[in-house]
Design a protein around this motif. Structure first.
Motif, mmCIF file in Angstrom:
data_model
loop_
_atom_site.group_PDB
_atom_site.id
_atom_site.type_symbol
_atom_site.label_atom_id
_atom_site.label_comp_id
_atom_site.label_asym_id
_atom_site.label_seq_id
_atom_site.Cartn_x
_atom_site.Cartn_y
_atom_site.Cartn_z
ATOM 1 N N GLY A 83 0.797 -1.223 0.000
ATOM 2 C CA GLY A 83 0.000 0.000 0.000
ATOM 3 C C GLY A 83 0.827 1.269 0.000
ATOM 4 N N ASN A 84 2.129 1.147 0.110
ATOM 5 C CA ASN A 84 2.987 2.330 0.108
ATOM 6 C C ASN A 84 3.083 2.870 -1.314
ATOM 7 N N PRO A 85 2.646 4.103 -1.562
ATOM 8 C CA PRO A 85 2.650 4.614 -2.941
ATOM 9 C C PRO A 85 4.047 4.723 -3.535
ATOM 10 N N PHE A 86 5.063 4.883 -2.678
ATOM 11 C CA PHE A 86 6.408 4.971 -3.226
ATOM 12 C C PHE A 86 6.874 3.615 -3.747
ATOM 13 N N ALA A 87 6.402 2.531 -3.159
ATOM 14 C CA ALA A 87 6.819 1.203 -3.613
ATOM 15 C C ALA A 87 6.431 0.975 -5.068
ATOM 16 N N ARG A 88 5.243 1.428 -5.432
ATOM 17 C CA ARG A 88 4.786 1.254 -6.823
ATOM 18 C C ARG A 88 5.674 2.060 -7.778
ATOM 19 N N VAL A 89 5.989 3.287 -7.410
ATOM 20 C CA VAL A 89 6.842 4.127 -8.253
ATOM 21 C C VAL A 89 8.234 3.511 -8.381
ATOM 22 N N TRP A 90 8.749 3.006 -7.286
ATOM 23 C CA TRP A 90 10.070 2.367 -7.253
ATOM 24 C C TRP A 90 10.131 1.190 -8.222
ATOM 25 N N HIS A 91 9.124 0.323 -8.152
ATOM 26 C CA HIS A 91 9.084 -0.834 -9.056
ATOM 27 C C HIS A 91 8.978 -0.396 -10.514
ATOM 28 N N ASP A 92 8.128 0.583 -10.770
ATOM 29 C CA ASP A 92 7.973 1.059 -12.150
ATOM 30 C C ASP A 92 9.294 1.615 -12.690
ATOM 31 N N ALA A 93 10.013 2.355 -11.854
ATOM 32 C CA ALA A 93 11.291 2.923 -12.287
ATOM 33 C C ALA A 93 12.302 1.832 -12.604
ATOM 34 N N ARG A 94 12.334 0.796 -11.783
ATOM 35 C CA ARG A 94 13.285 -0.293 -12.020
ATOM 36 C C ARG A 94 12.990 -1.010 -13.340
ATOM 37 N N VAL A 95 11.743 -1.381 -13.561
ATOM 38 C CA VAL A 95 11.392 -2.133 -14.770
ATOM 39 C C VAL A 95 11.560 -1.268 -16.018
ATOM 40 N N ALA A 96 11.222 0.012 -15.920
ATOM 41 C CA ALA A 96 11.402 0.906 -17.062
ATOM 42 C C ALA A 96 12.860 0.997 -17.484
ATOM 43 N N SER A 97 13.781 0.841 -16.542
ATOM 44 C CA SER A 97 15.208 0.974 -16.829
ATOM 45 C C SER A 97 15.808 -0.292 -17.431
ATOM 46 N N LEU A 98 15.023 -1.370 -17.547
ATOM 47 C CA LEU A 98 15.562 -2.656 -17.988
ATOM 48 C C LEU A 98 15.364 -2.931 -19.474
ATOM 49 N N HIS A 99 14.689 -2.054 -20.194
ATOM 50 C CA HIS A 99 14.489 -2.273 -21.626
ATOM 51 C C HIS A 99 15.849 -2.358 -22.319
ATOM 52 N N GLY A 100 15.985 -3.302 -23.242
ATOM 53 C CA GLY A 100 17.277 -3.564 -23.864
ATOM 54 C C GLY A 100 17.906 -2.377 -24.558
ATOM 55 N N ILE A 101 17.102 -1.515 -25.161
ATOM 56 C CA ILE A 101 17.680 -0.419 -25.934
ATOM 57 C C ILE A 101 18.147 0.735 -25.065
ATOM 58 N N VAL A 102 17.783 0.725 -23.777
ATOM 59 C CA VAL A 102 18.291 1.754 -22.865
ATOM 60 C C VAL A 102 19.323 1.193 -21.897
ATOM 61 N N ALA A 103 19.684 -0.086 -22.029
ATOM 62 C CA ALA A 103 20.622 -0.722 -21.098
ATOM 63 C C ALA A 103 21.948 0.035 -21.076
ATOM 64 N N PRO A 104 22.347 0.576 -19.944
ATOM 65 C CA PRO A 104 23.552 1.408 -19.901
ATOM 66 C C PRO A 104 24.812 0.688 -20.375
ATOM 67 N N THR A 105 25.048 -0.524 -19.896
ATOM 68 C CA THR A 105 26.297 -1.204 -20.259
ATOM 69 C C THR A 105 26.398 -1.413 -21.763
ATOM 70 N N THR A 106 25.303 -1.824 -22.383
ATOM 71 C CA THR A 106 25.305 -2.022 -23.832
ATOM 72 C C THR A 106 25.593 -0.720 -24.559
#
Length: 403
Positions: free
Chosen positions: A361-384
């Motif tokens: 129920g913590n609203p920040f937890a939802r934002v945190w998860h969304d930020a993590r998954v959004a950063s995992l798309h292959g074309i934005v992967a930092p190391t690549t």
């Protein structure tokens, strides 16, 4: 207590689009639970986006669309992301794939897609999980194909699917995209995830689907800016560099998510102390001041980087000169860097939020998860992206054609 607002560098009709996105933020926040339960956007959200013209940012003006700049595209999606990450993601993906459909195909095809009574809503997936293709007279038959993460498919009427382009002997001679009607695609309803739930990014499949030559575009040609839409050659938006456009738009929702993360942290701050210390008010602790100062600096830096590249894409397209190769590579590099800054900032605020993040129920937890998954798309992967640019800077060939 909110972070200071960033005023968009837009004017007139385009500023109105940004204002319309801002006006949707409260309603999007209220629909968070419904979005998660549906695992797609509710119809009322689609209706709101339609009414404001926010799913037509890249639809050509000649077909009644907004034909907005890349910078306005950024501003709109980032504002929507303040309200809901999934809505911002779908808005970004529908608009960028609609842009591709407009830019990559000739006038006969764009008349078919955009000229009918139904508003064009195009989604797509560049890389197939599986695609068996046969060349036939007049086109291609996709004998069997499966594509994952088809974001927005539940709201689309066209789908742009990556396929190998083969000759009559079956030899792969290029990579391409096939523009097909969404009604010819089977949605597999397999989107069951921890974050960005409302994107409805289900896998899709087709079997023995004929696609005419006119509806297949070469990606190697597109990467070099050789677009099929010669009838739109005078319109800067449809001269924007292909891969930088496809990459940079994935940071637009992330910028909105990050702004929401900072706003949410500051809104919750007055209710918290710091456990096992004398601080009964977290807002009074110097460590909190340092955490907020550093996180906000990283988010501002990420925003500045992406704004710079959005403006450069617009300027390059307006000049009539296709963006230079190393400049295109730099966009991919900096997309990765911006995502690194965004995630570092959001995660540091999550750490500062303590054990309360365990609560669903913590609203920040939802934002945190969304930020993590959004950063995992292959074309934005930092190391690549860092490696690719580094190879080029060191005089080596790129490890991908997607520059």
């Amino acid at each position: 207590m909110n972070a200071p607002s960033t005023l968009p560098a837009t004017f007139g009709a385009e500023a109105e689009l940004v204002a319309a996105a801002t006006a949707l933020v409260p309603a999007l926040k209220q629909r968070a639970s419904a979005i998660d339960q549906l695992s797609r956007l509710p119809q009322e959200t689609i209706d709101d986006l339609n009414a404001a013209g926010l799913l037509e940012l890249t639809t050509p003006r000649r077909y009644g669309g907004k034909q907005a700049s890349v910078r306005t595209f950024l501003e709109v999606v980032a504002e929507i992301g303040r309200g809901d990450a999934s809505t911002a993601w779908v808005t970004a993906l529908i608009n960028v794939t609609t842009w591709a459909a407009a830019a990559l195909f000739d006038e006969r095809v764009t008349d078919e897609v955009f000229g009918g009574p139904e508003r064009a809503r195009v989604v797509g997936v560049l890389s197939p999980r599986k695609a068996s293709v046969k060349k036939v007279d007049g086109g291609y038959v996709i004998e069997e194909g499966v594509w994952g993460f088809n974001s927005g498919i539940y709201h689309a009427n066209w789908d742009l699917l990556g396929i190998p382009i083969v000759d009559a002997s079956g030899k792969v001679i290029d990579q391409g995209v096939a523009l097909v009607r969404a009604s010819d695609v089977r949605t597999l309803d397999d989107w069951n995830v921890m974050a960005l739930r409302g994107t409805g990014s289900s896998s899709v499949s087709v079997t023995n689907l004929f696609v005419p030559d006119t509806h297949v575009a070469s990606m190697s040609q597109a990467i070099e800016g050789k677009y099929g839409a010669t009838h739109l050659a005078g319109e800067p938006l449809y001269r924007v560099a292909c891969i930088p456009m496809l990459a940079i738009i994935l940071t637009f929702p992330a910028l909105g998510i990050a702004r929401n993360a900072l706003d949410t942290f500051l809104e919750l701050l007055p209710r918290r102390g710091i456990q096992y210390t004398w601080y009964t008010k977290q807002a009074e602790a110097p460590v909190t001041h340092l955490q907020v100062g550093l996180a906000s600096a990283k988010l501002d830096a990420a925003r500045a980087i992406i704004e710079k590249h959005a403006d450069a894409l617009d300027a390059s397209a307006a000049s009539g000169q296709y963006m230079a190769y190393m400049d295109r590579a730099k966009v991919r590099r900096d997309v990765g860097f911006a995502e690194t800054l965004i995630w570092d900032a959001v995660d540091s605020l999550a750490t500062a939020s303590g054990g309360s993040l365990a609560s669903l129920g913590n609203p920040f937890a939802r934002v945190w998860h969304d930020a993590r998954v959004a950063s995992l798309h292959g074309i934005v992967a930092p190391t690549t992206n860092f490696e690719t640019y580094g190879r080029l800077a060191c005089g080596q060939p790129a490890d991908t054609p997607l520059i």
